[in-house]
Write a protein that holds these residues in place. Structure first.
Motif, mmCIF file in Angstrom:
data_model
loop_
_atom_site.group_PDB
_atom_site.id
_atom_site.type_symbol
_atom_site.label_atom_id
_atom_site.label_comp_id
_atom_site.label_asym_id
_atom_site.label_seq_id
_atom_site.Cartn_x
_atom_site.Cartn_y
_atom_site.Cartn_z
ATOM 1 N N THR A 150 50.845 39.997 39.104
ATOM 2 C CA THR A 150 49.750 39.538 39.205
ATOM 3 C C THR A 150 49.686 38.296 40.322
ATOM 4 O O THR A 150 48.636 37.787 40.282
ATOM 5 C CB THR A 150 49.198 38.949 37.923
ATOM 6 N N GLY A 151 50.895 37.732 40.803
ATOM 7 C CA GLY A 151 50.813 36.703 41.671
ATOM 8 C C GLY A 151 51.257 35.495 40.707
ATOM 9 O O GLY A 151 51.521 35.443 39.630
ATOM 10 N N ASP A 152 51.397 34.785 41.787
ATOM 11 C CA ASP A 152 51.615 33.189 40.847
ATOM 12 C C ASP A 152 50.568 32.949 39.976
ATOM 13 O O ASP A 152 49.470 33.112 40.228
ATOM 14 C CB ASP A 152 51.724 32.303 42.207
ATOM 15 N N PRO A 153 51.030 32.053 39.008
ATOM 16 C CA PRO A 153 50.132 31.868 38.071
ATOM 17 C C PRO A 153 49.157 30.550 38.427
ATOM 18 O O PRO A 153 49.161 29.972 39.413
ATOM 19 C CB PRO A 153 50.858 30.979 37.078
ATOM 20 N N ASP A 154 47.912 30.927 37.981
ATOM 21 C CA ASP A 154 46.706 29.919 38.294
ATOM 22 C C ASP A 154 46.012 29.308 37.047
ATOM 23 O O ASP A 154 47.045 29.313 36.124
ATOM 24 C CB ASP A 154 45.264 30.908 39.020
ATOM 25 N N ASP A 155 45.101 28.599 37.163
ATOM 26 C CA ASP A 155 44.453 27.718 36.132
ATOM 27 C C ASP A 155 44.239 28.624 34.612
ATOM 28 O O ASP A 155 44.381 28.053 33.731
ATOM 29 C CB ASP A 155 43.116 27.272 36.500
ATOM 30 N N GLY A 156 44.195 29.771 34.659
ATOM 31 C CA GLY A 156 43.923 30.575 33.347
ATOM 32 C C GLY A 156 45.117 30.974 32.984
ATOM 33 O O GLY A 156 45.328 31.544 31.704
ATOM 34 N N SER A 157 46.456 31.238 33.679
ATOM 35 C CA SER A 157 47.507 31.929 33.240
ATOM 36 C C SER A 157 48.242 31.167 32.345
ATOM 37 O O SER A 157 48.815 32.034 31.268
ATOM 38 C CB SER A 157 48.628 32.060 34.457
ATOM 39 N N GLY A 158 48.069 30.047 31.748
ATOM 40 C CA GLY A 158 48.695 29.280 30.746
ATOM 41 C C GLY A 158 48.178 29.791 29.321
ATOM 42 O O GLY A 158 48.878 29.585 28.645
ATOM 43 N N TYR A 159 47.011 30.311 29.469
ATOM 44 C CA TYR A 159 46.237 30.823 28.133
ATOM 45 C C TYR A 159 46.921 32.161 27.899
ATOM 46 O O TYR A 159 46.265 32.698 26.867
ATOM 47 C CB TYR A 159 44.834 30.742 28.573
ATOM 48 N N ALA A 213 43.621 41.257 31.982
ATOM 49 C CA ALA A 213 42.985 42.594 32.328
ATOM 50 C C ALA A 213 43.991 43.341 33.218
ATOM 51 O O ALA A 213 43.723 44.154 33.993
ATOM 52 C CB ALA A 213 41.726 42.076 33.524
ATOM 53 N N ASN A 214 45.257 43.073 33.185
ATOM 54 C CA ASN A 214 46.182 43.940 33.934
ATOM 55 C C ASN A 214 47.081 44.534 33.161
ATOM 56 O O ASN A 214 47.612 44.139 32.166
ATOM 57 C CB ASN A 214 47.210 42.965 34.788
ATOM 58 N N THR A 215 47.071 45.900 33.058
ATOM 59 C CA THR A 215 47.672 46.778 32.268
ATOM 60 C C THR A 215 49.162 46.529 32.145
ATOM 61 O O THR A 215 49.832 46.728 31.189
ATOM 62 C CB THR A 215 47.592 48.300 32.615
#
Length: 306
Positions: A150-159, A213-215
């Motif tokens: 999914t690429g580098d984590p963003d603001d939502g990735s921590g959740y 949302a990523n399988t």
């Protein structure tokens, strides 16, 4: 209880995330796998004296307030900036109330876990399950795979991780533990896919957790979580309680996380209350879990996020 030590972690992990004194931690290296790992492990192992641990909790979460709408006195501290009630606008007062509900209650959950000392063997197996659920021994390998997909984590990735633990919590446990396919299915629930504060309606106030949302990412997480739960020898109710405590702690900010508040924080309170006669600071007229559901939960429910 028997001496237990957390599994060693890579030195490359940011220690600030493991301590997480600020709720704004965005968990950009570990997808929240090790968020607040220090205080979580200390609670489970009853590390340090009660006095020392309570002081540590105050440093991280602020004081154990008994009211959600009272200004702190000089001896009290807050986790977040507090504006005096007399000068705060309506929105700010609501924000402070909501934040105090989750900050103080998470503090109390960890305090009650730390306080479980008798019989000494009661929490045997808790740490091993917590370490499995947070992939402590190989968080870097999992984080690398998630990043590749999914690429580098963003603001939502921590959740992401706490939301996947929530998917496990709401999955069928018909075989004593949720299977990976069921966790994957539950991860598609729309309520698990966004971070938002209780009054957030749409637009910029919603943060998509794109990994949900990523399988590939949900499958990898489901496999890890299901395996950790199935390998535990704990009774089902204890596995559920550890899952709830871990899920509460690894969320970057419960105020922004309806899935973690509903499926982790409230069940952790209920489990500790029914199993260990735990008391909570904000039990005021009504039990704090009912107050959280009636305040934050209703706001999220009105926005189809609960």
């Amino acid at each position: 209880m028997p001496d237990q030590h957390p599994a060693p972690k890579s030195r490359s992990h940011h220690p600030g995330c493991e301590e997480a004194a600020n709720p704004e931690c965005d968990c950009r290296r570990c997808f929240s796998l090790l968020h607040q790992h220090g205080i979580l492990s200390a609670a489970i192992t009853s590390e340090g004296s009660p006095t020392d641990f309570k002081a540590r909790l105050t440093d991280l979460f602020g004081s154990a307030f008994t009211k959600v709408d009272s200004d702190p006195v000089p001896a009290q501290s807050t986790r977040r900036e507090w504006q005096p009630i007399a000068t705060a606008g309506t929105g700010k007062r609501r924000t402070q109330t909501e934040q105090r509900f989750v900050d103080v209650t998470l503090r109390d959950v960890l305090w009650n876990v730390h306080s479980i000392l008798h019989p000494p063997s009661f929490k045997a197996g808790w740490l091993e399950l917590a370490e499995g659920l947070t992939v402590t021994a190989d968080w870097e390998g999992l984080a690398a795979r998630l990043t590749a997909w999914t690429g580098d984590p963003d603001d939502g990735s921590g959740y992401f991780w706490s939301s996947m633990l929530a998917a496990a919590a709401v999955s069928p446990w018909t075989a004593g533990t949720p299977g990976a396919p069921d966790i994957i299915t539950q991860s598609s629930l729309p309520q698990l896919g966004h971070a938002r504060f209780p009054r957030a309606g749409s637009g910029r106030n919603l943060t998509a957790i794109r990994e949900m949302a990523n399988t590939n990412t949900t499958r990898a997480a489901a496999d890890v979580i299901s395996r950790a739960l199935s390998r535990s020898a704990l009774a089902i109710r204890d596995r559920r309680l550890v899952l709830a405590v871990v899920g509460s702690a690894v969320s970057p900010d419960l105020w922004h996380h309806p899935a973690a508040t509903r499926h982790h924080l409230i069940p952790a309170v209920l489990g500790l209350r029914t199993r260990h006669n735990a008391q909570f600071s904000l039990d005021n007229h009504d039990a704090v879990e009912d107050r959280i559901d009636g305040d934050l939960g209703q706001k999220w429910r009105d926005r189809a996020a609960w």
